[in-house]
Design a protein around this motif. Sequence first.
Motif, PDB file in Angstrom:
ATOM      1  N   LYS A  27      23.064  -1.009   6.625  1.00 31.95           N
ATOM      2  CA  LYS A  27      23.403  -0.532   5.288  1.00 31.95           C
ATOM      3  C   LYS A  27      23.902   0.907   5.335  1.00 31.95           C
ATOM      4  O   LYS A  27      24.850   1.287   4.631  1.00 31.95           O
ATOM      5  CB  LYS A  27      22.175  -0.630   4.386  1.00 31.95           C
ATOM      6  N   LEU A  28      23.288   1.708   6.181  1.00 26.87           N
ATOM      7  CA  LEU A  28      23.638   3.128   6.263  1.00 26.87           C
ATOM      8  C   LEU A  28      24.924   3.387   7.035  1.00 26.87           C
ATOM      9  O   LEU A  28      25.715   4.262   6.677  1.00 26.87           O
ATOM     10  CB  LEU A  28      22.503   3.903   6.936  1.00 26.87           C
ATOM     11  N   ALA A  29      25.136   2.635   8.135  1.00 24.72           N
ATOM     12  CA  ALA A  29      26.238   2.988   9.042  1.00 24.72           C
ATOM     13  C   ALA A  29      27.074   1.810   9.506  1.00 24.72           C
ATOM     14  O   ALA A  29      28.166   2.007  10.029  1.00 24.72           O
ATOM     15  CB  ALA A  29      25.669   3.711  10.274  1.00 24.72           C
ATOM     16  N   GLY A  30      26.585   0.585   9.390  1.00 21.80           N
ATOM     17  CA  GLY A  30      27.312  -0.568   9.906  1.00 21.80           C
ATOM     18  C   GLY A  30      26.564  -1.203  11.066  1.00 21.80           C
ATOM     19  O   GLY A  30      25.414  -0.856  11.360  1.00 21.80           O
ATOM     20  N   SER A  31      27.222  -2.138  11.747  1.00 24.46           N
ATOM     21  CA  SER A  31      26.571  -2.858  12.834  1.00 24.46           C
ATOM     22  C   SER A  31      26.396  -1.964  14.065  1.00 24.46           C
ATOM     23  O   SER A  31      27.061  -0.946  14.224  1.00 24.46           O
ATOM     24  CB  SER A  31      27.388  -4.092  13.208  1.00 24.46           C
ATOM     25  N   ARG A  32      25.469  -2.382  14.933  1.00 23.86           N
ATOM     26  CA  ARG A  32      25.165  -1.691  16.190  1.00 23.86           C
ATOM     27  C   ARG A  32      24.591  -0.286  15.968  1.00 23.86           C
ATOM     28  O   ARG A  32      24.904   0.650  16.693  1.00 23.86           O
ATOM     29  CB  ARG A  32      26.372  -1.649  17.118  1.00 23.86           C
TER      30      ARG A  32
END
Length: 305
Positions: A156-161
């Motif tokens: 939610k904050l930054a994306g996958s991985r």
Amino acid sequence: MIDLKLVQKNPELLAKALADRHSSLSVDEFLTLDGRRRALLAEVEALKQKQNAASREVARLKREGGDAAHMMAELGELSDRIKALDTQTAAAKAAVEEWLMGVPNIPDESTPVGKDETENPERLRWGTPRDFDFPPRQHWEVGTALDGLDFDRAAKLAGSRFVVYRGWAARLDRALVNFFLDQHTRHEDYIEVCPPFMVNRATMTGTGQLPKFEDDAYHVGDDQFLIPTAEVVLTNLHAGEVLDAGQLPLKYCAFTPCFREEAGSAGRDTRGIIRVHQFSKVEMVKFAKPEESFDDLEGMVADAE
């Protein structure tokens, strides 16, 4: 970067190394690029010698009151030709350097040759793998169940991985960093360094991240990059300096966050904390004579055995 003279004098050595590493690079391409560079350089040098001779002749004619107009015209043509060739020579040199920077390291003669990691021979084993009396769970399952790893909020904050460490996992991460920094600085005479986490293109090129791995780097600012490892800054600490042998060894360690695009790892380790875009690491770099480095390596192997 592979030494230019090494490839010029012994292209067969590099050709074998590239074949052993299953590289798509061709030494013939290098020989063509370098041949053009050398031909242009020879032509430029010949024209500059001609230019110098013509300049001396113009000076002589002027001293003797002769007509130097035709020689002046020839000098102008020579100057234009030399400028054009200088540009071509610089481009040819850049092409050679770019090719060399894409060449992987030459493996040591003792390195076994195989098609991939499945053919790596086992050289040393220490301890016995634990035999669980229950089905073991993956690290991301354990970390999530114990409320230490939060992948959903990280996405939610930054994306996958990406991953959020919480509670015990955040404390464990911090404790491991402190443990290794203390081990290296208090017991192994390493100097702790707190470096910039962003570096310029020259620094990334100095450790071989560029141009080969530019797709895996985070490019920010005015041609700057977030570091993929503290090795980049530690290795470049003495870039452009000449170190006195009496100063060696110089031993550095640093804790930094590390940033990697992982552009070439599609489909690999998509779960967990193995191939994330941001992670913490303590890195060690030692500037030493070759024999000192091998002594350390042999000592480590002896301790493991």
